[in-house]
Write a protein that holds these residues in place. Structure first.
Motif, PDB file in Angstrom:
ATOM      1  N   GLU A 352       0.831  -1.205   0.000  1.00 19.20           N
ATOM      2  CA  GLU A 352       0.000   0.000   0.000  1.00 19.20           C
ATOM      3  C   GLU A 352       0.866   1.256   0.000  1.00 19.20           C
ATOM      4  O   GLU A 352       0.599   2.204  -0.733  1.00 19.20           O
ATOM      5  N   SER A 355       2.327   1.859  -3.389  1.00 18.48           N
ATOM      6  CA  SER A 355       1.363   2.481  -4.303  1.00 18.48           C
ATOM      7  C   SER A 355       1.269   3.969  -4.041  1.00 18.48           C
ATOM      8  O   SER A 355       1.233   4.779  -4.971  1.00 18.48           O
ATOM      9  N   ASN A 356       1.247   4.336  -2.759  1.00 15.55           N
ATOM     10  CA  ASN A 356       1.183   5.768  -2.433  1.00 15.55           C
ATOM     11  C   ASN A 356       2.428   6.499  -2.915  1.00 15.55           C
ATOM     12  O   ASN A 356       2.356   7.618  -3.410  1.00 15.55           O
ATOM     13  N   SER A 432      -2.501  -3.873  -6.327  1.00 11.32           N
ATOM     14  CA  SER A 432      -3.084  -2.562  -6.611  1.00 11.32           C
ATOM     15  C   SER A 432      -2.728  -2.164  -8.037  1.00 11.32           C
ATOM     16  O   SER A 432      -1.737  -2.619  -8.602  1.00 11.32           O
ATOM     17  N   THR A 434      -1.801   0.737 -10.689  1.00 13.40           N
ATOM     18  CA  THR A 434      -1.334   2.091 -10.948  1.00 13.40           C
ATOM     19  C   THR A 434      -0.748   2.112 -12.350  1.00 13.40           C
ATOM     20  O   THR A 434      -0.492   1.064 -12.952  1.00 13.40           O
ATOM     21  N   TYR A 454     -11.628   1.362  -5.114  1.00  7.21           N
ATOM     22  CA  TYR A 454     -10.680   1.639  -4.037  1.00  7.21           C
ATOM     23  C   TYR A 454     -10.794   0.515  -3.017  1.00  7.21           C
ATOM     24  O   TYR A 454     -11.827  -0.164  -2.931  1.00  7.21           O
ATOM     25  N   LYS A 455      -9.775   0.332  -2.198  1.00  7.63           N
ATOM     26  CA  LYS A 455      -9.838  -0.713  -1.193  1.00  7.63           C
ATOM     27  C   LYS A 455     -10.838  -0.325  -0.119  1.00  7.63           C
ATOM     28  O   LYS A 455     -10.909   0.839   0.282  1.00  7.63           O
ATOM     29  N   HIS A 457     -12.610   0.366   3.346  1.00  3.65           N
ATOM     30  CA  HIS A 457     -12.174   0.789   4.673  1.00  3.65           C
ATOM     31  C   HIS A 457     -13.141   0.229   5.717  1.00  3.65           C
ATOM     32  O   HIS A 457     -14.362   0.313   5.559  1.00  3.65           O
ATOM     33  N   LYS A 469     -17.071   4.317  -4.185  1.00  2.00           N
ATOM     34  CA  LYS A 469     -15.648   4.142  -4.395  1.00  2.00           C
ATOM     35  C   LYS A 469     -15.366   3.064  -5.437  1.00  2.00           C
ATOM     36  O   LYS A 469     -14.301   2.458  -5.429  1.00  2.00           O
ATOM     37  N   THR A 530      -7.893   9.057  -6.837  1.00  2.00           N
ATOM     38  CA  THR A 530      -7.185   9.640  -5.691  1.00  2.00           C
ATOM     39  C   THR A 530      -6.570   8.602  -4.773  1.00  2.00           C
ATOM     40  O   THR A 530      -5.825   8.966  -3.859  1.00  2.00           O
ATOM     41  N   GLN A 531      -6.895   7.311  -4.982  1.00  2.00           N
ATOM     42  CA  GLN A 531      -6.354   6.248  -4.154  1.00  2.00           C
ATOM     43  C   GLN A 531      -5.961   5.081  -5.057  1.00  2.00           C
ATOM     44  O   GLN A 531      -6.399   5.009  -6.203  1.00  2.00           O
ATOM     45  N   PRO A 532      -5.145   4.156  -4.536  1.00  2.00           N
ATOM     46  CA  PRO A 532      -4.831   2.963  -5.318  1.00  2.00           C
ATOM     47  C   PRO A 532      -6.104   2.195  -5.671  1.00  2.00           C
ATOM     48  O   PRO A 532      -7.018   2.079  -4.853  1.00  2.00           O
TER      49      PRO A 532
END
Length: 573
Positions: A352, A355-356, A432, A434, A454-455, A457, A469, A530-532
């Motif tokens: 994670e 990916s970020n 993920s 990208t 997105y993953k 939460h 998401k 905006t997220q993986p």
């Protein structure tokens, strides 16, 4: 004086290339003489053509002649130098092959110092004097020597072209003005030159301003490059330290676990050996008692048997074999399981965070985006190896084929996973997504949703998170529909059990394609991620329904991707 009495001698012993007295004179086959260094330099320039010529008569020699110093000329030059002969004055230098010659000199011509645009002739210093001294030449225009004076003469009328035709954008003479250019827009050449000169100055100012702006930009980019390099070098250095610390920490924990396991091993082995020793002692004692009893049992004398019987050693308290329990080795298995759990969590964190980091790094990309792929072959260049993550799979789903295929069982399993879906029959990919990715999905006999999300939460309600998401293309009973943020959009296109998915994360492009003999666009999303992202599959009933992340089939033809029936290629969310 020799200089005045022997002008012929002076010309004879001068080099026509440097216009100075001969130095190391040589005579070439045509009879002309030059300084050895001058003629060698001239021929060196002609070596590529392998043809060497005389600068005066233009006679060509092949191969290059061998030069030998002419001793007679050399002696003559030395004698005349001693008699006071010097080279011609600088202001009377003769014209060489590359110079503009005076049009009024007879015999050997001198270099021209000016050209007249009115006379269309070039003058040496001597013949130019009338232009300075006589009023007749007051209005004549003198310029630097030029060989292009004849270009100012009209080829039709032989007159000087002093007029410019704006209609035909060419210079003309006054006779042309009365003939072919009679009704054209004309001005004097001087006026046109003046106007264009002003435009030229404006253009030059603009260019110079742009050059300054670009130079500033280059300087800023150079500074930015230095900052990027310094920042990247520092990041690499810091990250190496951090990972070194992390590796050291892991090695320390590894050493601790080893010590704990070995300590537990020694304790358990000591316990087992103590029990073994006690059992061996008891076995020895039992064997001794058995021997005594056997010996007594063989005593034939009745009185002796009765007398010795009480003396048999009593047995010590027995250790029952049934009380010795073999402990399961779960203690070591538990350690391995705990370490494996730590490894999995660390992998998830690193994946994670990676990916970020990749997402953050894209902000540094200043290059123009590459064009989107248009043919099947181009899409296949971005094929991605994707597997499904068991810990996210709903309890009613089972994975197979190396976690590439998901099947709906109908009966939930009892295994509990904190990250699995609980309100829909869905599973997400382990990897993920990208950059640019392409994959294909082969559906079974039931309906499915092909998901990019997105993953999830844990703190977000899955029912809302799944829609807000995620982006999903649904396939059910030969119908397509697209879902995002509680909105469903009907999609038209050729029916197929195979669907291709293309993601360009940085460009914010997500496209779904029907894969038949051709590749047809079903729906395209243009947004900002905006997220993986993770690939996902959502199965509908009945039991046995399945979907598979299928390896892309190599195309037989490189057909361009066709658009669907409706104008969905520009669809935006």
């Amino acid at each position: 004086m020799a200089q005045q009495g022997n002008p012929l001698d002076q010309e004879r012993i001068s080099c026509s290339l440097c216009l100075d007295l001969l130095k190391g004179p040589v005579t070439i086959p045509c009879g002309h003489s030059y300084c050895m260094s001058c003629i060698n330099t001239h021929w060196d320039k002609e070596d590529e053509k392998n043809l060497h010529s005389c600068p005066q008569c233009r006679r060509i020699f092949a191969p290059r002649p061998v030069l030998v110093k002419c001793t007679m000329l050399a002696d003559l030059v030395e004698q005349l130098k001693k008699s006071g002969l010097q080279a011609a004055p600088a202001n009377h230098c003769y014209a060489g092959p590359e110079d503009v010659a005076c049009d009024f000199c007879t015999g050997r011509k001198l270099k021209a110092v000016k050209s007249c645009l009115v006379c269309l002739a070039s003058y040496c210093e001597k013949h130019l004097q009338p232009h300075y001294e006589s009023r007749t030449f007051e209005k004549h225009k003198l310029v630097d020597p030029s060989k292009e004076l004849q270009e100012n003469i009209c080829s039709l009328h032989g007159e000087v072209m002093k007029i410019f035709c704006r209609t035909d954008q060419q210079s003309i003479c006054y006779l042309c003005l009365m003939d072919k250019h009679k009704d054209h827009d004309t001005v004097s050449a001087a006026a046109e030159r003046s106007e264009r000169q002003k435009e030229l100055e404006v253009s030059r100012l603009n260019i110079q301003q742009r050059i300054q702006d670009r130079e500033k930009g280059v300087k800023l980019l150079q500074q930015e490059e230095e900052k990027i390099n310094l920042s990247a070098d520092k990041a690499v250095e810091d990250n190496e330290k951090i990972f070194s610390q992390l590796i050291c920490l892991i090695e320390e924990r590894n050493s601790d676990v080893k010590q704990q396991v070995r300590s537990q091993q020694r304790a358990e082995v000591s316990r087992v050996k103590d029990l073994q020793e006690k059992l061996q002692q008891e076995i020895s004692e039992l064997k001794r008692s058995d021997a005594e009893l056997q010996e007594l049992s063989h005593t034939k004398d009745l009185n002796q048997f009765l007398q010795n019987y009480p003396s048999v050693s009593p047995l010590s308290e027995s250790t029952e074999s049934s009380s010795i329990k073999i402990r399961p080795l779960s203690c070591f298995e538990d350690v391995t399981a705990a370490v494996s759990e730590v490894r999995d969590k660390l992998e998830d964190v690193l994946r994670e965070k990676r990916s970020n980091v990749l997402l953050t790094g894209t902000d540094l990309d200043v290059l123009l985006s590459e064009p989107q792929p248009k043919t099947r072959a181009e899409f296949l260049q971005y094929s991605s190896k994707i597997t499904l993550d068991p810990i996210t799979a709903d309890a009613c789903l089972s994975l197979s084929k190396g976690n590439k295929k998901v099947t709906f069982n109908g009966t939930p399993n009892d295994e509990k996973q904190p990250e699995r879906f609980t309100d829909r029959f869905q599973v997400l990919s382990r990897e993920s997504l990208t950059g640019r990715c392409y994959w294909e999905v082969e559906k079974g006999k039931g309906g499915i949703n092909i998901v990019v999300a997105y993953k999830q939460h844990k703190t977000v309600n899955e029912k809302t998170a799944g829609r807000q998401k995620s982006w999903a293309l649904g396939i059910f009973k030969d119908r397509y529909n697209f879902k995002h943020n509680k909105v469903q959009t009907p999609v038209s296109g050729p029916r197929s059990s195979r669907v291709g998915v293309y993601l360009d994360y940085r460009a914010g492009v997500l496209s779904f394609f029907s894969i038949t003999e051709t590749m047809t666009l079903l729906h395209r999303v243009q947004t900002t991620f905006t997220q993986p992202l993770y690939a996902g599959l959502h199965l509908f009933r009945p039991t046995g329904n399945s979907a598979e992340l299928s390896p892309p089939i190599c195309p037989q033809h490189h057909h361009p991707v066709s658009a669907a029936g409706q104008t969905l290629s520009a669809a935006r969310t």
